[in-house]
Design an enzyme around this catalytic site. Structure first.
Site, PDB file in Angstrom:
ATOM      1  N   ASP A 126       1.059  -1.161  -0.115  1.00 22.21           N
ATOM      2  CA  ASP A 126      -0.083  -0.239  -0.402  1.00 22.21           C
ATOM      3  C   ASP A 126       0.978   1.353  -0.160  1.00 22.21           C
ATOM      4  OD1 ASP A 126      -1.952  -1.209  -0.314  1.00 22.21           O
ATOM      5  OD2 ASP A 126      -2.921  -1.237   1.660  1.00 22.21           O
ATOM      6  N   GLY A 163       2.192   2.387  -2.531  1.00 25.58           N
ATOM      7  CA  GLY A 163       1.812   3.070  -4.082  1.00 25.58           C
ATOM      8  C   GLY A 163       2.348   2.493  -4.901  1.00 25.58           C
ATOM      9  N   LYS A 164       3.389   1.451  -5.176  1.00 23.87           N
ATOM     10  CA  LYS A 164       3.970   0.967  -5.951  1.00 23.87           C
ATOM     11  C   LYS A 164       3.251   0.740  -7.163  1.00 23.87           C
ATOM     12  CE  LYS A 164       4.100  -2.963  -3.991  1.00 23.87           C
ATOM     13  NZ  LYS A 164       3.669  -2.863  -2.396  1.00 23.87           N
ATOM     14  N   HIS A 200       8.740  -6.973  -4.244  1.00 24.49           N
ATOM     15  CA  HIS A 200       9.283  -8.364  -3.353  1.00 24.49           C
ATOM     16  C   HIS A 200       9.764  -9.324  -4.412  1.00 24.49           C
ATOM     17  CE1 HIS A 200       8.568  -8.323   0.716  1.00 24.49           C
ATOM     18  NE2 HIS A 200       8.933  -9.606   0.093  1.00 24.49           N
ATOM     19  N   ASP A 236       1.259  14.440  -1.419  1.00 22.79           N
ATOM     20  CA  ASP A 236       0.441  15.378  -1.120  1.00 22.79           C
ATOM     21  C   ASP A 236      -0.790  14.814   0.000  1.00 22.79           C
ATOM     22  OD1 ASP A 236      -1.802  13.215  -2.245  1.00 22.79           O
ATOM     23  OD2 ASP A 236      -0.152  12.720  -2.472  1.00 22.79           O
TER      24      ASP A 236
HETATM   25  N1  LIG Z   1      -2.856  10.699  -1.316  1.00 26.10           N
HETATM   26  C1  LIG Z   1      -1.643   9.690  -2.452  1.00 26.10           C
HETATM   27  N2  LIG Z   1      -2.484   8.134  -2.216  1.00 26.10           N
HETATM   28  C2  LIG Z   1      -1.434   7.364  -2.798  1.00 26.10           C
HETATM   29  C3  LIG Z   1      -0.416   7.894  -3.493  1.00 26.10           C
HETATM   30  N3  LIG Z   1       0.502   6.572  -4.259  1.00 26.10           N
HETATM   31  C4  LIG Z   1      -0.496   5.543  -3.737  1.00 26.10           C
HETATM   32  N4  LIG Z   1      -1.651   6.673  -3.364  1.00 26.10           N
HETATM   33  C5  LIG Z   1      -2.994   5.647  -2.657  1.00 26.10           C
HETATM   34  O1  LIG Z   1      -2.216   4.313  -2.013  1.00 26.10           O
HETATM   35  C6  LIG Z   1      -3.055   2.819  -1.937  1.00 26.10           C
HETATM   36  C7  LIG Z   1      -2.234   1.955  -2.354  1.00 26.10           C
HETATM   37  O2  LIG Z   1      -1.721   2.254  -3.588  1.00 26.10           O
HETATM   38  P1  LIG Z   1      -0.784   1.067  -4.420  1.00 26.10           P
HETATM   39  O3  LIG Z   1       0.119   1.237  -5.694  1.00 26.10           O
HETATM   40  O4  LIG Z   1      -2.266   0.291  -4.764  1.00 26.10           O
HETATM   41  O5  LIG Z   1      -0.238   0.451  -3.385  1.00 26.10           O
HETATM   42  P2  LIG Z   1       0.723  -0.179  -3.502  1.00 26.10           P
HETATM   43  O6  LIG Z   1       2.073  -0.694  -3.021  1.00 26.10           O
HETATM   44  O7  LIG Z   1       1.197  -0.971  -5.381  1.00 26.10           O
HETATM   45  O8  LIG Z   1       0.325  -1.857  -2.808  1.00 26.10           O
HETATM   46  P3  LIG Z   1      -0.128  -2.999  -3.232  1.00 26.10           P
HETATM   47  O9  LIG Z   1      -0.214  -3.454  -4.761  1.00 26.10           O
HETATM   48  O10 LIG Z   1      -1.340  -4.233  -2.533  1.00 26.10           O
HETATM   49  O11 LIG Z   1       1.359  -3.408  -2.459  1.00 26.10           O
HETATM   50  C8  LIG Z   1      -4.093   3.453  -2.707  1.00 26.10           C
HETATM   51  O12 LIG Z   1      -5.002   4.190  -2.907  1.00 26.10           O
HETATM   52  C9  LIG Z   1      -3.555   4.510  -3.919  1.00 26.10           C
HETATM   53  O13 LIG Z   1      -4.647   5.355  -4.344  1.00 26.10           O
HETATM   54  C10 LIG Z   1       0.355   9.573  -3.148  1.00 26.10           C
HETATM   55  O14 LIG Z   1       0.673   9.479  -4.156  1.00 26.10           O
HETATM   56  N5  LIG Z   1      -0.664  10.124  -2.776  1.00 26.10           N
END
Ligand SMILES: Nc1nc2c(ncn2[C@@H]2O[C@H](COP(=O)(O)OP(=O)(O)OP(=O)(O)O)[C@@H](O)[C@H]2O)c(=O)[nH]1
Length: 578
Positions: A14, A16-17, A76, A129
């Site tokens: 979570d 943001g990857k 990873h 943000d």
């Molecule tokens: N406000 C904000 N939210 C973000 C940002 N990047 C990601 N998110 C939010 O964070 C949550 C997780 O983002 P993902 O991109 O799914 O994260 P991930 O690391 O890929 O998560 P997994 O695939 O579950 O490991 C989502 O609800 C996104 O919308 C950002 O830069 N700002």
């Protein structure tokens, strides 16, 4: 010629990857102008012209690196699966950290993996943000966006970055905000960004090309010659049968080439029937018609290969073009697909979906000092469970599965041992260790059962149910515990009778503990003669057991009863139990 560096994105769940990769992909996938981002199979290419365009004023020089190839599968697990020549397939990595949450367990796990593979990486400090007071600045480079923020917000950003810097220092890295770094060989670059709003994407791309240009130029020189790649995924495709998605990292692959592919068993030798790339979006009239066939492809690229006999191909294993050196290539593929994990006589069984993930799990277990008896690739089978049952030490009688399923025929047997599966290594280890602690306590308790434990009870005068053969009386356990089969010690040191059974309410029980009132049947005594109503008695402890008990970590009450018993015993035998 220099090829594009292959870039992987890692980080805690979570943080943001996926959003970051989507943003990079989305920046201009639809636009087919020069310098637009191109879609590969399993990867996204950002050509250098696109980077110049995205970075604008940020870049004032030209690079030799032709672009960046981002692997689309984040995490990873994917990183460890994707290997090349025994090392990491990715030349560079982006470690995403939520700037507000900081370094989390999976961040550390990712850092350990990157360290182990010696992969250079940068840190994307994401979600700026969400910092209180942040003003939008969509799609701007970070260094411009930060100047537009209020003083307090700028300070907030820096405070959060410094928290990350401190943690990284503890992990052995000197890090700083990228625009304050003079020497990128000595410092890890932190790029504050918002994947969601597109802030800092330009800065990230710039730092990545800069790093590649400066430190990887040698590694990126493309060898003209037979292609070498890594299997990303083995997939069934309608009309094509089993295909492999491959990242080609070196040389050229052509239609008709003989390739050697790693498998669970012997390497597969086959001929490329088709090399496929994704069709550009605007040419895709029929969604089933997703691929474009090409005659040849050069590294680096993400492609789909259709060829006969790919059923047993293994994700994470090599794909190498062979010409007149077939035997040599087969040997190399066999060696690179082989499992080289140190095993012990006594240890746990581990399973994972691919070689890299298996090694990652093995590595983390080693760090924890936990031994491995057997390591293998694939889902958890009945045979694994049978194997696990033969493990002597009950603490190791487990299967740890990383990114694998329990097969249906194994499911039925699964209750016989303990299985831990997860797609996060640290969770598997954490859960296993937690279970192990619990199991240790259980084993301790079992061991205690074998030892006669101190116990003290009083015969309640109002509950004399039967005087003899056997005597049945109500008792209150005053300390420790009493158990069926134990002999009774009187305060004068004589041992009389034996507890035949214990009844608590309606139930027969094996033992009763301090505070409980139960009825006990005693063989070999008559109430009023060997035992008397209202008197206090003890459990007779064999001297050998007493010696062990004195060394154990007993509760205060248990210890007190033991001391009382010892006092009685020592009237006759002064050194009893010592
Ligand atoms: N406000 C904000 N939210 C973000 C940002 N990047 C990601 N998110 C939010 O964070 C949550 C997780 O983002 P993902 O991109 O799914 O994260 P991930 O690391 O890929 O998560 P997994 O695939 O579950 O490991 C989502 O609800 C996104 O919308 C950002 O830069 N700002």
């Amino acid at each position: 010629m220099i090829r594009q560096p292959i870039v992987s994105v890692l980080g805690h769940v979570d943080h943001g990857k996926t959003t970051l990769l989507d943003k990079i992909r989305g920046t201009s996938v639809a636009r087919r102008e020069a310098g637009a981002i191109t879609q590969h199979i399993g990867a996204t290419e950002v050509p250098i012209d696109a980077i110049y365009k995205i970075c604008g004023k940020l870049i004032n020089k030209k690079f030799k690196v032709p672009g960046l190839l981002f692997i689309d599968t984040p995490g990873h697990e994917a990183f460890t699966t994707l290997r090349a020549r025994g090392g990491a397939l990715a030349d560079l990595a982006v470690l995403v950290i939520d700037i507000n949450e900081g370094i989390m367990p999976q961040t550390v796990e990712s850092i350990n993996i990157l360290k182990r593979y010696k992969t250079p990486f940068v840190i994307a400090a994401n979600k700026i943000d969400l910092i209180y007071g942040w003003k939008n600045c969509k799609d701007e480079p970070f260094i411009f966006a930060i100047q537009k923020q209020k003083e307090e917000v700028q300070q907030s950003v820096d405070e959060k970055i410094y928290k990350i810097v401190e943690k990284l220092y503890e992990l052995g890295f000197s890090a700083d905000r990228y625009d304050r770094i003079a020497d990128f060989t000595q410092n890890l670059a932190i790029i504050p960004m918002s994947a969601k709003l597109g802030i800092g994407i330009a800065d990230l791309l710039l730092v990545l090309v800069g790093l590649a240009q400066r430190f990887l130029e040698e590694n990126l020189k493309t060898e003209e010659g037979p292609g070498e790649g890594t299997v990303l995924e083995v997939k069934e495709e309608r009309g094509l049968g089993k295909t492999i998605d491959v990242i080609l990292y070196s040389g050229t692959m052509r239609k008709g080439d003989t390739i050697v592919v790693g498998s669970h068993d012997e390497p597969i030798i086959t001929k490329i029937k088709a090399i496929l790339k994704p069709k550009p979006l605007d040419e895709m009239r029929d969604p089933r018609d997703r691929f474009l066939s090409v005659d040849e492809v050069h590294a680096a690229a993400g492609i789909k290969i259709a060829a006969p006999n790919l059923e047993n191909a293994l994700a994470g294993s090599p794909v190498i073009v062979a010409d007149d050196n077939l035997e040599e290539v087969v040997n190399r593929v066999r060696k690179e697909t082989g499992i080289h994990i140190e095993t012990q006589e006594e240890g746990v069984i581990i399973k994972a979906d691919a070689l890299g993930s298996l090694e990652a799990l093995a590595y983390e277990l080693k760090q924890e000092g936990l031994p491995i008896k057997m390591a293998d690739i694939g889902d958890i089978s009945k045979r694994d469970i049978v194997n696990a049952q033969t493990i002597g030490n009950p603490l190791y009688r487990v299967i740890l599965g990383f990114n694998v399923k329990i097969l249906p025929d194994a499911e039925k047997e699964a209750s016989k041992i303990k299985i831990f599966t997860n797609n996060v290594v640290y969770k598997i280890i954490e859960d296993y260790k937690e279970w192990m602690d619990e199991k240790k306590r259980e084993l301790e308790a079992e061991k205690r059962m074998e030892i006669t434990f101190p116990g003290k009870f009083k015969i309640l005068p109002e509950y004399i149910f039967r005087l003899s053969k056997p005597a049945i009386v109500g008792v209150r356990v005053l300390g420790g515990r009493i158990r069926v089969g134990q002999r009774i010690l009187r305060e004068d040191g004589r041992v009389v009778g034996r507890i035949k059974s214990i009844r608590s309410g309606e139930n027969n029980v094996l033992e009763a503990i301090m505070g409980e009132e139960v009825a006990i049947a005693i063989d070999g005594v008559t109430v009023g003669r060997q035992v008397k109503a209202g008197e206090t008695y003890y459990v007779d402890i064999p001297e050998e057991h007493a010696r062990k008990l004195f060394k154990m970590n007993l509760s205060y009450e248990d210890k007190e009863v033991l001391d009382e018993i010892a006092r009685i015993k020592r009237k006759e035998k002064p050194f009893w139990g010592l």
